[in-house]
Design an enzyme around this catalytic site. Structure first.
Site, PDB file in Angstrom:
ATOM      1  N   ASP A 163       0.780  -1.229   0.000  1.00  0.00           N
ATOM      2  CA  ASP A 163       0.000   0.000   0.000  1.00  0.00           C
ATOM      3  C   ASP A 163       0.823   1.297   0.000  1.00  0.00           C
ATOM      4  O   ASP A 163       0.658   2.141  -0.854  1.00  0.00           O
ATOM      5  CB  ASP A 163      -0.932   0.024   1.220  1.00  0.00           C
ATOM      6  CG  ASP A 163      -1.818  -1.214   1.304  1.00  0.00           C
ATOM      7  OD1 ASP A 163      -1.615  -2.158   0.528  1.00  0.00           O
ATOM      8  OD2 ASP A 163      -2.720  -1.224   2.155  1.00  0.00           O
ATOM      9  N   GLU A 392       1.604  -9.471  11.609  1.00  0.00           N
ATOM     10  CA  GLU A 392       1.405  -9.052  10.207  1.00  0.00           C
ATOM     11  C   GLU A 392       2.756  -8.841   9.532  1.00  0.00           C
ATOM     12  O   GLU A 392       2.976  -9.234   8.395  1.00  0.00           O
ATOM     13  CB  GLU A 392       0.574  -7.758  10.200  1.00  0.00           C
ATOM     14  CG  GLU A 392       0.169  -7.285   8.818  1.00  0.00           C
ATOM     15  CD  GLU A 392      -0.744  -6.061   8.870  1.00  0.00           C
ATOM     16  OE1 GLU A 392      -0.930  -5.496   9.969  1.00  0.00           O
ATOM     17  OE2 GLU A 392      -1.267  -5.672   7.810  1.00  0.00           O
TER      18      GLU A 392
HETATM   19  C1  GLC Z   1      -2.975  -4.528   3.608  1.00  0.00           C
HETATM   20  C2  GLC Z   1      -1.766  -5.019   2.810  1.00  0.00           C
HETATM   21  C3  GLC Z   1      -2.247  -5.917   1.684  1.00  0.00           C
HETATM   22  C4  GLC Z   1      -3.066  -7.053   2.261  1.00  0.00           C
HETATM   23  C5  GLC Z   1      -4.181  -6.566   3.191  1.00  0.00           C
HETATM   24  C6  GLC Z   1      -4.819  -7.684   3.977  1.00  0.00           C
HETATM   25  O1  GLC Z   1      -3.795  -3.723   2.845  1.00  0.00           O
HETATM   26  O2  GLC Z   1      -1.007  -3.970   2.322  1.00  0.00           O
HETATM   27  O3  GLC Z   1      -1.152  -6.415   0.957  1.00  0.00           O
HETATM   28  O4  GLC Z   1      -3.594  -7.824   1.239  1.00  0.00           O
HETATM   29  O5  GLC Z   1      -3.680  -5.640   4.113  1.00  0.00           O
HETATM   30  O6  GLC Z   1      -3.850  -8.417   4.678  1.00  0.00           O
END
Ligand code: GLC
Length: 420
Positions: A163, A392
């Site tokens: 992101d 995460e």
């Molecule tokens: C965030 C991450 C993305 C992922 C999502 C759910 O937006 O940047 O890569 O798919 O979270 O984990």
């Protein structure tokens, strides 16, 4: 059984909403596209039927034009923003976001098929999924590479899956900010210094408003979207997935599509030469609106190896680059060159180590015979998980777990790679 394996399985079970796995119970309470790919590989280590179901739930939300969305809102929840009303998809069953994510699915399907213990089930499921994958890849080529350059563009930083990567700073700065009011639920759950900045979010939301207002019409989006970027990561993953989809298409009798994909793959490999930057020893992304390379050394450049794009010389250079990066942090591999001004070790995609990303990079290095670096990434991931649990992502300096805990793709990656 190894207790980490048991704990990882428990994370997937706890995040299982019956047919799909949420990335993280509170932070991300729906189904995410590429998360589900990694999660399926994790499920397959102990429940193959559940792995196939994960993919079917996602593919069931495919749009008529072939796009497979990055979020599927299977159930209503007030705990997340932007939801279906912002995407303008409340009328769809199920409601979804209106953008995609790195296309790992064909690679996942091929791997599940080749490693299946239940061969009958795998053949039936893979055969049934193949037409949807063909149409998704056709969407990438048609909607996101109308010029036929061999490389696709993303229209939103969220589509890269990374992101707030520094890769997008300059291109995003040219995007206007939204004039609509919105709420950020992420900041109620996670420290602001681990999340994207407000000025980035205002632009993320502007783009969503624009897509909705243009009815997701790909011609109008190609013309009017201010953010059009060739993400080296998405393209490498797509190229690898094209190769895997050729194998599936040949196996299940889609010869014409297999030939089309083969010629596309050749064009992509050729086009990748322009993304190679010897001065960085890395592949870099390209800003189509600015007509210029994005001179930001992020770890996405290593994904070319996962894509099987470089020749042996460039692969060796990539191994040297990665080795230099690993000298500067305790845990490999940071998602951004660690001595760069833009490196931020705790802010999401601006430096931290991510489990699934380490696997993608390590898989690529191993395929080229660079086993020392591939092993280092795996060992470091295991140490991070052993010490901190299934976060995460992690701070590459001291291993602090960051973002959401009990995170599905970290648990899944532990199962199929890091602690198995
Ligand atoms: C965030 C991450 C993305 C992922 C999502 C759910 O937006 O940047 O890569 O798919 O979270 O984990």
């Amino acid at each position: 059984m190894n207790s980490l394996v048991e704990r990882a399985q428990a994370v997937l079970r706890a995040n299982d909403h019956g047919g799909y796995t949420v990335p993280s119970a509170r932070l991300y309470p729906f189904q995410w596209n590429w998360d589900s790919g990694f999660v399926a590989l994790g499920w397959a280590t102990f429940d193959e039927a559940r792995a196939w179901l994960e993919l079917e739930s996602l593919v069931g939300a495919q749009w008529d034009d072939g796009m497979i969305p990055h979020i599927v809102f299977h159930k209503a929840s007030t705990g997340y923003s932007p939801g279906p009303e912002v995407w303008g998809t409340e009328g769809r069953r199920p409601p979804t976001s209106g953008i995609s994510q790195p296309p790992v699915l064909a690679t996942v399907v091929r791997r599940l098929l080749e490693e299946a213990r239940d061969r009958g089930l795998a053949e039936a499921k893979a055969e049934a999924l193949t037409p949807a994958l063909l149409s998704w890849h056709r969407w990438w080529r048609g909607a996101r590479d109308p010029e036929g350059s061999g490389l696709v563009v993303i229209h939103h930083p969220w589509e890269s899956g990374r992101d707030n990567s520094p890769d997008w700073d300059a291109a995003l700065a040219r995007v206007p900010t939204t004039r609509n009011r919105y709420e950020r639920r992420d900041l109620a759950l996670i420290d602001a210094d681990q999340r994207p900045h407000q000025h980035e979010y205002d632009r993320y939301l502007y783009l969503v408003d624009l897509f909705r207002d243009l009815d997701y019409d790909s011609d109008r989006l190609s013309r009017d979207c201010p953010f059009r970027v060739v993400d080296v990561g998405t393209n490498a993953i797509l190229h690898r997935a094209d190769l895997d989809l050729i194998a599936l298409a040949e196996k299940f009798g889609h010869e014409v599509e297999a030939r089309e994909l083969a010629s596309r793959a050749a064009r992509t490999r050729h086009a990748f030469a322009d993304l190679w930057h010897p001065e960085h020893g890395l592949y870099l992304s390209f800003d189509r609106r600015a007509g210029a390379p994005i001179e930001v050394p992020s770890a996405a450049g290593f994904l070319a190896l996962f894509g099987r794009i470089p020749g042996p010389d460039m692969a060796a250079t990539l191994a040297e680059t990665a080795a230099r990066w690993t000298e500067r942090t305790r845990f490999a591999l940071p998602t951004m060159q660690p001595d760069h001004d833009l490196f931020e070790p705790r802010r999401y995609w601006r430096g931290p180590v991510w489990a699934h990303f380490n696997w993608l990079i390590a898989e690529g290095f191993a395929a080229y015979g660079h086993n020392a670096i591939a092993d280092r990434l795996r060992v470091d991931m295991r140490r991070l998980i052993e010490a901190g649990g299934f976060f995460e992502y992690y701070d590459p300096r001291d291993g602090t777990g960051c973002g959401g805990g009990e995170f599905s793709w970290t648990a899944a990656t532990a199962l199929f790679w890091a602690v198995s």
